[in-house]
Design an enzyme around this catalytic site. Sequence first.
Site, PDB file in Angstrom:
ATOM      1  N   ASP A   1       0.897  -1.296   0.069  1.00 52.55           N
ATOM      2  CA  ASP A   1      -0.172  -0.017  -0.066  1.00 52.55           C
ATOM      3  C   ASP A   1       0.809   1.252   0.072  1.00 52.55           C
ATOM      4  OD1 ASP A   1      -2.516  -1.679   0.588  1.00 52.55           O
ATOM      5  OD2 ASP A   1      -1.924  -1.986   2.273  1.00 52.55           O
TER       6      ASP A   1
ATOM      7  N   HIS B   1      -4.746  -1.862  -5.569  1.00 48.92           N
ATOM      8  CA  HIS B   1      -4.132  -0.429  -5.550  1.00 48.92           C
ATOM      9  C   HIS B   1      -4.985   0.487  -6.306  1.00 48.92           C
ATOM     10  CE1 HIS B   1      -2.257  -2.955  -9.046  1.00 48.92           C
ATOM     11  NE2 HIS B   1      -2.553  -2.162  -9.543  1.00 48.92           N
TER      12      HIS B   1
END
Length: 429
Positions: free
Chosen positions: A13, A41
């Site tokens: 992340d 994502h």
Amino acid sequence: MAAIVIVGAQWGDEGKGKATDILGGLVDYVVKPNGGNNAGHTVVVGGEKYELKLLPAGVLSETATPILGNGVVINLEALFEEIDGLEARGADASRLRISANAHLVAPYHQVMDRVQERFLGKRAIGTTGRGIGPTYADKVSRVGIRVQDIFDESILRQKVESALDYKNQVLVKMYNRKAIVAEEIVQYFLSYADRLRPMVIDATLVLNEALDQGKHVLMEGGQATMLDVDHGTYPFVTSSNPTAGGASVGSGIGPTKITSSLGIIKAYTTRVGAGPFPTELFDKWGEYLQTVGGEVGVNTGRKRRCGWYDSVIARYASRVNGFTDYFLTKLDVLTGIGEIPICVAYDVDGVRHDEMPLTQSEFHHATPIFETMPAWDEDITDCKTFEDLPQKAQDYVRRLEELSGARFSYIGVGPGRDQTIVLHDVLEG
């Protein structure tokens, strides 16, 4: 020719999607070399936010060819749902190509994932339950199903039946579940064959020929260094090698052809799921980073654990990936917080560790040693050059660079593609 590998330097992340989106428009191919639909994502293009799970962010490039490499494990249902969702919003996914050697996630892999996590109880790893681990387990056990297998019904049926001989014994006798019918799995895979066939290529051949012709290739790694099955915080890791070496294996591009290794790292640290996290915050600042940083998992909806920047991890990631450059993201989130602690080393039972501790137990008991720098109050989201940043922001970035083991070539000051300061262009070396 340029072959650039993008690697998360923390626990995922970090903003790899943004980095790929920026560079993906400047290269000829964007390859996802590992992982599956377990690591999402977010990419912002033209004010539109796209949440991708299985597809590489390069699929949103108007010119690059996106490829799912041989190291990826593919859930076909999830793949086509994602493609259809993008095309419904006007995106063009027709250039997508898939390695014939990539492995497929079967419905029984997802079943095994869920029952195993339930069985482990408090000892559970905290997987996404999408069958990624069991698929990789079948791969290394040599009982996996590859993309190429669904074009030969006889081979497909043989492999499915072989895999279920053992799995059904486990499901029925150990977990008290119903046996899975092999023919249902065979028909599930065959239902996707016609749509999948035009996408399948010899990815290794295509990519190496492209590099030989002087073209540019970007390898978009999933997950991150600290989730690597060999180099991460084992056993709280993923089932593949999302490090630079793994990108080479998962794409078929030899390591000597990689020209840049670009680490993606946040200006603070986050983690999803269980496992040690030395700089984790349990106070108002943890909540602040979570809220202002929008730290909620794309794939799971789980809130991310948040902590301060950890330069021990950054140095470790630089070492195992051979980073030539860093892309720092979310610097803007730290605006106006007063003081910013930076972890420069660990204390383990009274002993200072400037590098990663040797054992899992030592890392679990590591206490961060901090130094503190003043934050800035000015809005930095419109800054275009490094000199546009407030002096305190410049000082913070330079200190992180000193501590982290590679030069900082990109700085993200907002979620948009254009909210990025470029200090060095990795395409130019």
